[in-house]
Design a protein around this motif. Structure first.
Motif, PDB file in Angstrom:
ATOM      1  N   GLY A  15     -10.436 -77.700  73.215  1.00  0.00           N
ATOM      2  CA  GLY A  15     -11.291 -76.862  72.384  1.00  0.00           C
ATOM      3  C   GLY A  15     -11.862 -75.719  73.214  1.00  0.00           C
ATOM      4  N   GLY A  16     -12.618 -74.863  72.569  1.00  0.00           N
ATOM      5  CA  GLY A  16     -13.189 -73.733  73.300  1.00  0.00           C
ATOM      6  C   GLY A  16     -12.126 -72.716  73.663  1.00  0.00           C
ATOM      7  N   SER A  17     -12.436 -71.882  74.627  1.00  0.00           N
ATOM      8  CA  SER A  17     -11.536 -70.791  74.996  1.00  0.00           C
ATOM      9  C   SER A  17     -10.658 -71.188  76.175  1.00  0.00           C
ATOM     10  N   VAL A  18      -9.595 -70.434  76.391  1.00  0.00           N
ATOM     11  CA  VAL A  18      -8.678 -70.709  77.488  1.00  0.00           C
ATOM     12  C   VAL A  18      -9.393 -70.614  78.831  1.00  0.00           C
ATOM     13  N   LYS A  19     -10.396 -69.750  78.946  1.00  0.00           N
ATOM     14  CA  LYS A  19     -11.080 -69.619  80.242  1.00  0.00           C
ATOM     15  C   LYS A  19     -11.829 -70.891  80.622  1.00  0.00           C
ATOM     16  N   ASP A  20     -12.107 -71.738  79.642  1.00  0.00           N
ATOM     17  CA  ASP A  20     -12.778 -73.008  79.936  1.00  0.00           C
ATOM     18  C   ASP A  20     -11.800 -74.140  80.221  1.00  0.00           C
ATOM     19  N   LEU A  21     -10.507 -73.871  80.031  1.00  0.00           N
ATOM     20  CA  LEU A  21      -9.521 -74.938  80.129  1.00  0.00           C
ATOM     21  C   LEU A  21      -9.436 -75.501  81.537  1.00  0.00           C
ATOM     22  N   PRO A  58      -1.736 -76.462  74.068  1.00  0.00           N
ATOM     23  CA  PRO A  58      -1.808 -75.958  75.442  1.00  0.00           C
ATOM     24  C   PRO A  58      -1.062 -76.847  76.434  1.00  0.00           C
ATOM     25  N   MET A  59      -0.252 -76.217  77.295  1.00  0.00           N
ATOM     26  CA  MET A  59       0.474 -76.957  78.334  1.00  0.00           C
ATOM     27  C   MET A  59       0.620 -76.058  79.557  1.00  0.00           C
ATOM     28  N   LEU A  60       0.151 -76.524  80.695  1.00  0.00           N
ATOM     29  CA  LEU A  60       0.213 -75.754  81.933  1.00  0.00           C
ATOM     30  C   LEU A  60       1.458 -76.115  82.733  1.00  0.00           C
TER      31      LEU A  60
END
Length: 327
Positions: A15-21, A58-60
């Motif tokens: 959840g939240g933004s990508v910068k918090d991931l 999302p997957m890094l």
């Protein structure tokens, strides 16, 4: 250092933004380190897996993430569970994991498997091939990678790969561990007996005795002492101090994937939860002990697929399970 208690992060859907991931990923790795986990794992996938989420979740990229975690942690080992062999040229993979070992000052593990997720291969343009071909590739890869990790310079020409005097420098050690992951009693276990320090067994808990018998047979076939090959089991743990809350998490997780365990037949529920362990700390500890460790598995790798990003949950799991495996 062995892997008796591992923590795998199976998703990045916080959840939240990508910068918090990634701060959330770092927080979990640090919490795992403080709680006594000896290894932190991420998956080596480009898309989220069926059964966990949609492909566009999302997957890094695994090794970029692991190298970043190396700078944010101090003692915990770092690995993919497991690297898809088909996604990288073998000497490049040897260089990649060795670089992670240098960056982390000797904390990398090479987790590797044959690869299985056809959608990723087709979408990204990697040849998927047949089951047999993927295991031929894995065997050839290990034939190249293992000596490169040990400071040798292999020359090899196989059906799939070719290297010539392949150099792998710098290295911080010659004993970087190799971990194989999977459940195949012939091919995966056979390669583990030949090449691996550790085998992470992917199976239902009811299959563990059969898997361990097969592993012993593969070790006998190559003249290896079975006790020199450490084993672990990948468990989906859903834990909370409030057992009812944990079981509610489990029901919601399965309901979101189309299964209502309150109305489904018992055999369907048993199959869906065969790798899940849900409840309060006492519940989870008892389940892990009786369903996994009592069969002779050495260690446990867990994910906390429903609530691992909640502060304190990784710590709770570590404090609960560490004593069972001597951590």
């Amino acid at each position: 250092m062995s892997t008796r208690l591992g923590y795998q992060m199976p998703n990045f859907s916080y959840g939240g933004s990508v910068k918090d991931l990634f701060p959330t990923v770092i927080a979990q790795a640090r919490e795992a380190e403080a709680a006594g986990f000896d290894t932190a794992f991420v998956m080596d996938h480009f898309y989220q897996l069926p059964g966990i989420g949609n492909p566009d979740a999302p997957m890094l990229e695994a090794y970029s993430a692991l190298s970043a975690l190396a700078t944010a942690t101090e003692t915990i080992q770092l690995s993919a569970l497991v690297t898809g062999n088909t996604y990288r040229n073998p000497p490049t993979l040897a260089k990649t994991v060795t670089t992670l070992d240098v960056v982390s000052q000797g904390r990398a593990i090479l987790g590797i498997g044959a690869g299985w997720f056809e959608l990723e291969h087709n979408s990204f343009g990697y040849e998927f091939g047949t089951f047999t071909e993927r295991f031929q590739k894995l065997e050839e890869s290990l034939t190249i990678i293992e000596p490169m990790l040990r400071g040798q310079r292999p020359t090899f020409t196989g059906k799939w790969y070719h290297v010539e005097d392949a150099i792998n420098e710098p290295r911080v050690r010659d004993d970087l561990p190799i971990l194989l992951g999977g459940g195949g009693e012939k091919k995966t276990f056979g390669l583990a007996a030949r090449f691996a320090n550790h085998l992470n067994i992917i199976a239902n808990t009811s299959e563990i005795p059969t898997k361990l018998d097969a592993l012993a047979a593969r070790c006998d076939e190559v003249g290896r002492d079975r006790d020199t090959l450490e084993t672990s089991f990948l468990a989906f743990v859903i834990i909370d101090e409030d057992g009812d809350k944990a079981r509610a998490h489990q029901r919601t997780f399965l309901a979101e994937r189309g299964l209502d365990i309150t109305t489904a037949p018992d055999d369907v529920v048993a199959q869906a939860t065969a790798r899940q362990f849900a409840g309060n700390p006492d519940d989870v500890a008892e389940q892990i002990q009786t369903r996994v460790l009592d069969h002779g598995i050495d260690g446990i790798v867990i994910n906390l697929v429903t609530n691992g990003d909640e502060p304190g949950i990784v710590d709770l799991a570590g404090r609960t399970l560490g004593p069972l495996v001597g951590r």
